[in-house]
Design a protein around this motif. Sequence first.
Motif, PDB file in Angstrom:
ATOM      1  N   LEU A  93      -2.244  -5.497  -8.531  1.00 44.71           N
ATOM      2  CA  LEU A  93      -1.024  -4.904  -7.989  1.00 44.71           C
ATOM      3  C   LEU A  93      -0.950  -5.143  -6.493  1.00 44.71           C
ATOM      4  N   HIS A  94       0.194  -5.608  -6.018  1.00 46.65           N
ATOM      5  CA  HIS A  94       0.444  -5.789  -4.590  1.00 46.65           C
ATOM      6  C   HIS A  94       1.385  -4.671  -4.150  1.00 46.65           C
ATOM      7  N   LEU A  95       0.821  -3.663  -3.538  1.00 43.76           N
ATOM      8  CA  LEU A  95       1.554  -2.431  -3.247  1.00 43.76           C
ATOM      9  C   LEU A  95       2.025  -2.378  -1.804  1.00 43.76           C
ATOM     10  N   ASP A  96       3.289  -1.980  -1.614  1.00 44.11           N
ATOM     11  CA  ASP A  96       3.751  -1.716  -0.257  1.00 44.11           C
ATOM     12  C   ASP A  96       3.298  -0.312   0.142  1.00 44.11           C
ATOM     13  N   HIS A  97       3.629   0.089   1.355  1.00 44.13           N
ATOM     14  CA  HIS A  97       3.120   1.361   1.870  1.00 44.13           C
ATOM     15  C   HIS A  97       3.556   2.549   1.006  1.00 44.13           C
ATOM     16  N   THR A  98       4.816   2.571   0.620  1.00 45.43           N
ATOM     17  CA  THR A  98       5.329   3.688  -0.176  1.00 45.43           C
ATOM     18  C   THR A  98       4.645   3.760  -1.532  1.00 45.43           C
ATOM     19  N   LEU A 103       1.738   2.584  -2.299  1.00 46.55           N
ATOM     20  CA  LEU A 103       0.334   2.914  -2.071  1.00 46.55           C
ATOM     21  C   LEU A 103       0.144   4.415  -1.897  1.00 46.55           C
ATOM     22  N   MET A 104       0.996   5.034  -1.104  1.00 50.61           N
ATOM     23  CA  MET A 104       0.851   6.472  -0.858  1.00 50.61           C
ATOM     24  C   MET A 104       1.210   7.289  -2.098  1.00 50.61           C
ATOM     25  N   ASN A 105       2.199   6.835  -2.866  1.00 47.95           N
ATOM     26  CA  ASN A 105       2.513   7.519  -4.127  1.00 47.95           C
ATOM     27  C   ASN A 105       1.345   7.434  -5.095  1.00 47.95           C
ATOM     28  N   LEU A 106       0.723   6.249  -5.161  1.00 45.79           N
ATOM     29  CA  LEU A 106      -0.444   6.076  -6.017  1.00 45.79           C
ATOM     30  C   LEU A 106      -1.567   7.018  -5.593  1.00 45.79           C
ATOM     31  N   PHE A 107      -1.832   7.071  -4.307  1.00 44.30           N
ATOM     32  CA  PHE A 107      -2.888   7.945  -3.795  1.00 44.30           C
ATOM     33  C   PHE A 107      -2.589   9.414  -4.092  1.00 44.30           C
ATOM     34  N   GLU A 108      -1.366   9.830  -3.844  1.00 42.01           N
ATOM     35  CA  GLU A 108      -1.005  11.246  -3.979  1.00 42.01           C
ATOM     36  C   GLU A 108      -0.927  11.714  -5.430  1.00 42.01           C
ATOM     37  N   MET A 109      -0.836  10.771  -6.360  1.00 48.78           N
ATOM     38  CA  MET A 109      -0.783  11.176  -7.766  1.00 48.78           C
ATOM     39  C   MET A 109      -2.174  11.274  -8.389  1.00 48.78           C
ATOM     40  N   THR A 110      -3.196  10.921  -7.636  1.00 50.34           N
ATOM     41  CA  THR A 110      -4.561  10.940  -8.151  1.00 50.34           C
ATOM     42  C   THR A 110      -5.342  12.118  -7.574  1.00 50.34           C
ATOM     43  N   SER A 115       8.256   2.351 -10.500  1.00 48.44           N
ATOM     44  CA  SER A 115       8.140   0.984  -9.987  1.00 48.44           C
ATOM     45  C   SER A 115       7.642   0.026 -11.053  1.00 48.44           C
ATOM     46  N   GLU A 116       7.243   0.563 -12.217  1.00 44.99           N
ATOM     47  CA  GLU A 116       6.747  -0.195 -13.369  1.00 44.99           C
ATOM     48  C   GLU A 116       5.441  -0.944 -13.072  1.00 44.99           C
ATOM     49  N   SER A 117       4.678  -0.444 -12.115  1.00 44.91           N
ATOM     50  CA  SER A 117       3.382  -1.056 -11.818  1.00 44.91           C
ATOM     51  C   SER A 117       2.418  -0.944 -12.995  1.00 44.91           C
ATOM     52  N   TYR A 118       2.593   0.091 -13.813  1.00 48.71           N
ATOM     53  CA  TYR A 118       1.728   0.285 -14.974  1.00 48.71           C
ATOM     54  C   TYR A 118       2.439  -0.091 -16.272  1.00 48.71           C
ATOM     55  N   SER A 119       3.478  -0.892 -16.178  1.00 47.31           N
ATOM     56  CA  SER A 119       4.228  -1.257 -17.387  1.00 47.31           C
ATOM     57  C   SER A 119       3.376  -2.060 -18.371  1.00 47.31           C
ATOM     58  N   PHE A 120       2.369  -2.779 -17.856  1.00 49.91           N
ATOM     59  CA  PHE A 120       1.512  -3.562 -18.757  1.00 49.91           C
ATOM     60  C   PHE A 120       0.688  -2.646 -19.665  1.00 49.91           C
ATOM     61  N   LEU A 121       0.299  -1.483 -19.169  1.00 55.10           N
ATOM     62  CA  LEU A 121      -0.386  -0.507 -20.012  1.00 55.10           C
ATOM     63  C   LEU A 121       0.592   0.094 -21.012  1.00 55.10           C
ATOM     64  N   LYS A 122       1.767   0.440 -20.542  1.00 57.75           N
ATOM     65  CA  LYS A 122       2.784   1.004 -21.436  1.00 57.75           C
ATOM     66  C   LYS A 122       3.078   0.052 -22.594  1.00 57.75           C
ATOM     67  N   GLN A 123       3.212  -1.241 -22.301  1.00 57.09           N
ATOM     68  CA  GLN A 123       3.509  -2.207 -23.341  1.00 57.09           C
ATOM     69  C   GLN A 123       2.349  -2.345 -24.323  1.00 57.09           C
ATOM     70  N   ALA A 124       1.132  -2.286 -23.821  1.00 67.56           N
ATOM     71  CA  ALA A 124      -0.032  -2.355 -24.705  1.00 67.56           C
ATOM     72  C   ALA A 124      -0.039  -1.187 -25.686  1.00 67.56           C
ATOM     73  N   ALA A 177       5.072  12.322  -7.032  1.00 68.12           N
ATOM     74  CA  ALA A 177       4.435  11.072  -6.619  1.00 68.12           C
ATOM     75  C   ALA A 177       4.206  10.159  -7.818  1.00 68.12           C
ATOM     76  N   ARG A 178       3.715  10.731  -8.923  1.00 69.95           N
ATOM     77  CA  ARG A 178       3.446   9.912 -10.109  1.00 69.95           C
ATOM     78  C   ARG A 178       4.744   9.347 -10.680  1.00 69.95           C
ATOM     79  N   SER A 179       5.783  10.158 -10.737  1.00 69.59           N
ATOM     80  CA  SER A 179       7.055   9.685 -11.260  1.00 69.59           C
ATOM     81  C   SER A 179       7.598   8.538 -10.420  1.00 69.59           C
ATOM     82  N   ALA A 180       7.514   8.682  -9.100  1.00 70.36           N
ATOM     83  CA  ALA A 180       8.003   7.626  -8.215  1.00 70.36           C
ATOM     84  C   ALA A 180       7.198   6.342  -8.392  1.00 70.36           C
ATOM     85  N   PHE A 181       5.874   6.486  -8.508  1.00 73.17           N
ATOM     86  CA  PHE A 181       5.029   5.301  -8.684  1.00 73.17           C
ATOM     87  C   PHE A 181       5.303   4.619 -10.023  1.00 73.17           C
ATOM     88  N   LEU A 182       5.377   5.392 -11.094  1.00 75.53           N
ATOM     89  CA  LEU A 182       5.579   4.809 -12.419  1.00 75.53           C
ATOM     90  C   LEU A 182       6.955   4.172 -12.561  1.00 75.53           C
TER      91      LEU A 182
END
Length: 258
Positions: A209-214, A216-223, A61-70, A54-59
């Motif tokens: 972040l504007h998350l679609d269903h997939t 959103l569920m990947n984000l939830f399942e990785m936490t 998507s580059e939703s957390y790329s702003f943290l990676k760049q920082a 789940a975490r790999s699939a979510f990441l």
Amino acid sequence: MLLKCPICNEPLHKENKIAKCQNNHSFDYAKSGYLNLLLKQSKDHGDNAAMVKARSAFLQSESYSFLKQALVDIVNDLKPDVFVDLGCGEGYYTKALVANEKYGFDVSKDAIKHASKFDKTTNYTIASIFHLPLNDASCDVCMTCFAPFAKDEIERILKDNGSFLYVLPGPKHLYELKQELYETPYKNDVQPLDTNLKLVASKTIEQTLHLDHTQLMNLFEMTPYAYHTPKQSIEHLNQLDHLTVTAQFVVQFYKKTF
């Protein structure tokens, strides 16, 4: 290679597909390139295969790329010879960082297997971050993202004037997700670490972040929420087509000055 034998603490040397010390203790490299130096089975197995997937699939998507760049910007300024990522997970952040030698440690075999498969720039090892197979004062920069703070080991492995980056969820991180899951959502408490290291700076970064269903569920399942949320709340979340959430992180920057 800076790794040491977890049995006798002598340096390990790579010989073909084996890491061996002078006392002939040897450890096989896995096909994907990682080492398992965890002598005893830990009660904490780390993230399981489902969380890693789940975490790999979510990441991806580059939703957390702003943290990676920082983090890339900070590490590039520090120009480390040796960089260590404690609780590296599947290596999303580790892979992006630059150093002459990089080491990633995690107790999760599933996470380390994934990391070593997709990142050949880092020495990945299954080991507890509380019992690191590294010598004293061997690391220029180390980092922990969303993992426990291994105080004694971090203070031990850092060189004089070495740097430590600690990344944790900000007060508002995923607050909208908590509103969907819990009757009484809460903000995260962020405090300086109890450490002999000197806190040099603390920076909060966030993005909407504007998350679609997939996603959103990947984000939830990785936490950890996935394992501490009532069934009816999970069913409610699964009905959502999309959700806008705040991703907020605090990056604390410490120096070893003792």
